[in-house]
Design a protein around this motif. Structure first.
Motif, PDB file in Angstrom:
ATOM      1  N   ALA A 318       0.836  -1.200   0.000  1.00  0.00           N
ATOM      2  CA  ALA A 318       0.000   0.000   0.000  1.00  0.00           C
ATOM      3  C   ALA A 318       0.872   1.252   0.000  1.00  0.00           C
ATOM      4  O   ALA A 318       1.827   1.345   0.773  1.00  0.00           O
ATOM      5  CB  ALA A 318      -0.914   0.007   1.224  1.00  0.00           C
ATOM      6  N   PRO A 319       0.559   2.212  -0.883  1.00  0.00           N
ATOM      7  CA  PRO A 319       1.338   3.461  -0.901  1.00  0.00           C
ATOM      8  C   PRO A 319       1.409   4.148   0.460  1.00  0.00           C
ATOM      9  O   PRO A 319       2.428   4.742   0.804  1.00  0.00           O
ATOM     10  CB  PRO A 319       0.582   4.325  -1.921  1.00  0.00           C
ATOM     11  N   ALA A 320       0.320   4.037   1.243  1.00  0.00           N
ATOM     12  CA  ALA A 320       0.315   4.665   2.565  1.00  0.00           C
ATOM     13  C   ALA A 320       1.408   4.082   3.455  1.00  0.00           C
ATOM     14  O   ALA A 320       2.042   4.801   4.243  1.00  0.00           O
ATOM     15  CB  ALA A 320      -1.051   4.493   3.223  1.00  0.00           C
ATOM     16  N   ALA A 321       1.661   2.774   3.335  1.00  0.00           N
ATOM     17  CA  ALA A 321       2.711   2.138   4.137  1.00  0.00           C
ATOM     18  C   ALA A 321       4.084   2.638   3.722  1.00  0.00           C
ATOM     19  O   ALA A 321       4.954   2.880   4.572  1.00  0.00           O
ATOM     20  CB  ALA A 321       2.636   0.619   3.996  1.00  0.00           C
ATOM     21  N   LEU A 322       4.295   2.809   2.423  1.00  0.00           N
ATOM     22  CA  LEU A 322       5.570   3.322   1.930  1.00  0.00           C
ATOM     23  C   LEU A 322       5.820   4.746   2.427  1.00  0.00           C
ATOM     24  O   LEU A 322       6.912   5.080   2.887  1.00  0.00           O
ATOM     25  CB  LEU A 322       5.585   3.298   0.401  1.00  0.00           C
ATOM     26  N   VAL A 323       4.779   5.583   2.321  1.00  0.00           N
ATOM     27  CA  VAL A 323       4.913   6.975   2.750  1.00  0.00           C
ATOM     28  C   VAL A 323       5.160   7.056   4.251  1.00  0.00           C
ATOM     29  O   VAL A 323       6.025   7.802   4.724  1.00  0.00           O
ATOM     30  CB  VAL A 323       3.654   7.780   2.355  1.00  0.00           C
ATOM     31  N   ALA A 324       4.405   6.270   5.033  1.00  0.00           N
ATOM     32  CA  ALA A 324       4.554   6.298   6.488  1.00  0.00           C
ATOM     33  C   ALA A 324       5.958   5.878   6.899  1.00  0.00           C
ATOM     34  O   ALA A 324       6.571   6.484   7.794  1.00  0.00           O
ATOM     35  CB  ALA A 324       3.516   5.397   7.139  1.00  0.00           C
ATOM     36  N   THR A 325       6.489   4.853   6.242  1.00  0.00           N
ATOM     37  CA  THR A 325       7.840   4.385   6.565  1.00  0.00           C
ATOM     38  C   THR A 325       8.877   5.452   6.253  1.00  0.00           C
ATOM     39  O   THR A 325       9.820   5.679   7.023  1.00  0.00           O
ATOM     40  CB  THR A 325       8.154   3.104   5.769  1.00  0.00           C
ATOM     41  N   THR A 326       8.689   6.140   5.129  1.00  0.00           N
ATOM     42  CA  THR A 326       9.603   7.224   4.754  1.00  0.00           C
ATOM     43  C   THR A 326       9.571   8.355   5.775  1.00  0.00           C
ATOM     44  O   THR A 326      10.610   8.916   6.142  1.00  0.00           O
ATOM     45  CB  THR A 326       9.228   7.763   3.369  1.00  0.00           C
ATOM     46  N   LEU A 327       8.398   8.688   6.251  1.00  0.00           N
ATOM     47  CA  LEU A 327       8.264   9.770   7.218  1.00  0.00           C
ATOM     48  C   LEU A 327       8.906   9.401   8.557  1.00  0.00           C
ATOM     49  O   LEU A 327       9.536  10.252   9.204  1.00  0.00           O
ATOM     50  CB  LEU A 327       6.789  10.117   7.419  1.00  0.00           C
ATOM     51  N   VAL A 328       8.744   8.149   8.985  1.00  0.00           N
ATOM     52  CA  VAL A 328       9.382   7.704  10.224  1.00  0.00           C
ATOM     53  C   VAL A 328      10.900   7.833  10.108  1.00  0.00           C
ATOM     54  O   VAL A 328      11.583   8.282  11.038  1.00  0.00           O
ATOM     55  CB  VAL A 328       8.977   6.256  10.557  1.00  0.00           C
ATOM     56  N   SER A 329      11.422   7.444   8.951  1.00  0.00           N
ATOM     57  CA  SER A 329      12.857   7.551   8.716  1.00  0.00           C
ATOM     58  C   SER A 329      13.332   8.995   8.842  1.00  0.00           C
ATOM     59  O   SER A 329      14.358   9.275   9.469  1.00  0.00           O
ATOM     60  CB  SER A 329      13.197   7.010   7.321  1.00  0.00           C
ATOM     61  N   SER A 330      12.574   9.931   8.281  1.00  0.00           N
ATOM     62  CA  SER A 330      12.964  11.340   8.317  1.00  0.00           C
ATOM     63  C   SER A 330      12.977  11.881   9.746  1.00  0.00           C
ATOM     64  O   SER A 330      13.905  12.588  10.155  1.00  0.00           O
ATOM     65  CB  SER A 330      12.008  12.172   7.457  1.00  0.00           C
ATOM     66  N   GLY A 331      11.951  11.545  10.519  1.00  0.00           N
ATOM     67  CA  GLY A 331      11.883  12.019  11.896  1.00  0.00           C
ATOM     68  C   GLY A 331      13.009  11.480  12.753  1.00  0.00           C
ATOM     69  O   GLY A 331      13.628  12.219  13.529  1.00  0.00           O
ATOM     70  N   SER A 332      13.303  10.184  12.615  1.00  0.00           N
ATOM     71  CA  SER A 332      14.370   9.596  13.430  1.00  0.00           C
ATOM     72  C   SER A 332      15.730  10.122  13.005  1.00  0.00           C
ATOM     73  O   SER A 332      16.628  10.304  13.834  1.00  0.00           O
ATOM     74  CB  SER A 332      14.331   8.065  13.326  1.00  0.00           C
ATOM     75  N   LEU A 333      15.898  10.376  11.699  1.00  0.00           N
ATOM     76  CA  LEU A 333      17.161  10.930  11.213  1.00  0.00           C
ATOM     77  C   LEU A 333      17.431  12.286  11.843  1.00  0.00           C
ATOM     78  O   LEU A 333      18.534  12.567  12.328  1.00  0.00           O
ATOM     79  CB  LEU A 333      17.109  11.054   9.687  1.00  0.00           C
ATOM     80  N   ALA A 334      16.413  13.150  11.854  1.00  0.00           N
ATOM     81  CA  ALA A 334      16.576  14.486  12.438  1.00  0.00           C
ATOM     82  C   ALA A 334      16.874  14.403  13.932  1.00  0.00           C
ATOM     83  O   ALA A 334      17.767  15.087  14.446  1.00  0.00           O
ATOM     84  CB  ALA A 334      15.322  15.322  12.194  1.00  0.00           C
ATOM     85  N   LEU A 335      16.141  13.554  14.642  1.00  0.00           N
ATOM     86  CA  LEU A 335      16.342  13.403  16.079  1.00  0.00           C
ATOM     87  C   LEU A 335      17.755  12.923  16.387  1.00  0.00           C
ATOM     88  O   LEU A 335      18.433  13.427  17.286  1.00  0.00           O
ATOM     89  CB  LEU A 335      15.315  12.414  16.631  1.00  0.00           C
ATOM     90  N   GLY A 336      18.217  11.949  15.616  1.00  0.00           N
ATOM     91  CA  GLY A 336      19.549  11.400  15.847  1.00  0.00           C
ATOM     92  C   GLY A 336      20.647  12.409  15.602  1.00  0.00           C
ATOM     93  O   GLY A 336      21.626  12.473  16.356  1.00  0.00           O
ATOM     94  N   PHE A 337      20.496  13.247  14.570  1.00  0.00           N
ATOM     95  CA  PHE A 337      21.552  14.196  14.266  1.00  0.00           C
ATOM     96  C   PHE A 337      21.561  15.373  15.231  1.00  0.00           C
ATOM     97  O   PHE A 337      22.615  15.980  15.457  1.00  0.00           O
ATOM     98  CB  PHE A 337      21.468  14.656  12.812  1.00  0.00           C
ATOM     99  N   VAL A 338      20.429  15.714  15.805  1.00  0.00           N
ATOM    100  CA  VAL A 338      20.444  16.710  16.886  1.00  0.00           C
ATOM    101  C   VAL A 338      21.295  16.189  18.042  1.00  0.00           C
ATOM    102  O   VAL A 338      22.121  16.919  18.608  1.00  0.00           O
ATOM    103  CB  VAL A 338      19.014  17.020  17.364  1.00  0.00           C
ATOM    104  N   ALA A 339      21.104  14.923  18.405  1.00  0.00           N
ATOM    105  CA  ALA A 339      21.887  14.334  19.496  1.00  0.00           C
ATOM    106  C   ALA A 339      23.365  14.247  19.133  1.00  0.00           C
ATOM    107  O   ALA A 339      24.244  14.572  19.944  1.00  0.00           O
ATOM    108  CB  ALA A 339      21.338  12.950  19.841  1.00  0.00           C
ATOM    109  N   LEU A 340      23.651  13.812  17.899  1.00  0.00           N
ATOM    110  CA  LEU A 340      25.050  13.697  17.476  1.00  0.00           C
ATOM    111  C   LEU A 340      25.768  15.032  17.561  1.00  0.00           C
ATOM    112  O   LEU A 340      26.860  15.133  18.146  1.00  0.00           O
ATOM    113  CB  LEU A 340      25.107  13.168  16.037  1.00  0.00           C
ATOM    114  N   TYR A 341      25.170  16.081  17.006  1.00  0.00           N
ATOM    115  CA  TYR A 341      25.849  17.371  16.979  1.00  0.00           C
ATOM    116  C   TYR A 341      25.894  18.026  18.356  1.00  0.00           C
ATOM    117  O   TYR A 341      26.782  18.837  18.631  1.00  0.00           O
ATOM    118  CB  TYR A 341      25.221  18.278  15.924  1.00  0.00           C
TER     119      TYR A 341
END
Length: 417
Positions: A318-341
């Motif tokens: 389902a396209p909704a599953a693909l989009v949701a997975t992409t959005l989760v990836s984006s949120g976790s990426l941002a959170l992780g890089f705030v912590a890293l920096y």
């Protein structure tokens, strides 16, 4: 821009509220990413619309190189910005290179999208100026932001990157579609001036630096164990987080999502989730450890990559599953890089904060470029499923090694306050 701040750099030290400092820094970080959005999203689209070949567009994109190798001139920038025994000249430095960046964007407005040679020169000047401005901005942030506010400062940095990309790569395209090249590009130059104003008009609070501190240099940075282990930490974290990101867009296209759908996801969904992850990271780091937040981000990214591998290997999804997975990836990426920096700010020496932090950012850019190149070379042969699964394994490997690498030489500060 230079004349507006000449007197401010001579002002006596003044205490500045954290909120005003963070707003000023946030404006600069957004401005830098507006330039990136214009160069890497807006410009290729309009060049293609005007008949440019993919080779010409790829040539323009070589202007990213200053961001990868800005560590080479970071010591010279920091010697000017923070002279031994003299008053720090952060606002003068920002004003000089900010003016160069705005003038370069104005030049692109006058040149037009079809004159490849002059356009490349103007964009290279804009990219070099923006990368150099970032050296001064990061050095000022490390010197000025209190330890408890580092998470918020890095939220401003990461969140500013998302917001600036949305302006330069989203709003700019809308303006181009309605008003054409010159008015839209001139509007982006005006946006840069507005974003820089809070930093340039705030009380400077400059203070005299110690005359006996070491001369800013790459050698001095690389002699410090905290910097060397920080570079290893950046490489490890980028390895676990970024290498497969370049595949997500093509994968969504292959699965039948339209360009307009992907554009909406990128322009609204990913920007919103990225901002939420960045701003949330600033708050979360006041309650949880940097290591804990980075570990959680890597774990989520690993799950996302394995989920994408399953989607790639299966039939209809389902396209909704693909989009949701992409959005989760984006949120976790941002959170992780705030912590890293946030962690990296603690590793940078106050004696040469801009040099140390620039080294970390260049490591991020270089490792990312290597990974994206490898994925581009072998992605067609291996397929999406294998690439996503491999990226998931890298995330797990990074997660396992993270406590060892993050804890190395963490207590050594060498003058950091």
């Amino acid at each position: 821009m230079v004349s507006a701040v000449a007197a401010a750099d001579d002002a006596p030290p003044a205490a500045r509220p954290a909120a005003r400092l963070l707003i000023g820094l946030g404006g600069l970080y957004v401005a830098q990413s507006v330039i990136g959005g214009v160069v890497f999203t807006g410009l290729p689209a309009v060049m293609r619309q005007n008949g440019a070949s993919l080779g010409d567009i790829a040539f323009i994109l070589l202007t990213v190189l200053p961001w990868s190798f800005k560590f080479l001139w970071a010591p010279a920038v920091e010697r000017f910005r923070s002279p031994h025994g003299g008053v720090r000249r952060t606002r003068t430095t920002v004003a000089i290179f900010g003016t160069l960046a705005v003038c370069a964007i104005l030049a692109t407005a006058l040149i037009g999208p079809t004159a490849l040679g002059p356009l490349t020169v103007a964009i290279m000047v804009a990219s070099f100026s923006s990368a150099t401005l970032d050296i001064a901005c990061d050095g000022h942030a490390v010197e000025s932001v209190a330890g408890r506010d580092r998470g918020l400062a890095n939220a401003a940095q990461v969140g500013g990157a998302y917001l600036g990309s949305a302006i330069g790569g989203g709003l700019y395209l809308v303006l181009l579609d309605h008003f054409g090249w010159r008015p839209s590009t001139l509007a982006m130059a005006a946006v840069l001036l507005v974003l820089a104003a809070p930093f340039l008009t705030a009380p400077d609070g400059a203070r005299i630096d110690r005359a006996d501190r070491p001369r800013q240099s790459l050698r001095h940075a690389l002699k410090r164990p905290a910097v060397r282990s920080g570079l290893l930490l950046v490489g490890l974290f980028v390895l676990g987080q970024k290498w497969a990101m370049v595949l997500i867009g093509p994968f969504l296209i292959d699965r039948g999502l339209s360009l307009s759908t992907i554009g909406t996801v990128n322009g609204i969904g990913i920007t919103a989730l990225g901002l939420a992850g960045a701003l949330g990271g600033g708050v979360v780091l006041r309650r949880f450890s940097v290591l804990g937040v980075m570990s959680a981000a890597l774990a989520v990214q690993g799950v996302v990559m394995f989920a994408l591998a399953v989607f790639a290997a299966s039939g209809d999804v389902a396209p909704a599953a693909l989009v949701a997975t992409t959005l989760v990836s984006s949120g976790s990426l941002a959170l992780g890089f705030v912590a890293l920096y946030s962690d990296l700010m603690g590793r940078a020496s106050a004696d040469q904060a801009g040099v140390d932090f620039t080294l970390f950012q260049s490591m991020d850019a270089i490792v990312s470029l290597i990974g994206w190149r490898l994925v581009g070379l072998f992605g067609d042969a291996l397929g999406f499923a294998a690439c996503f699964a491999g990226s998931g394994l890298l995330a797990l490997l990074a997660l396992g090694l993270l406590p060892i690498v993050a804890g190395r030489n963490r207590g050594e500060t060498d003058g950091h306050g």
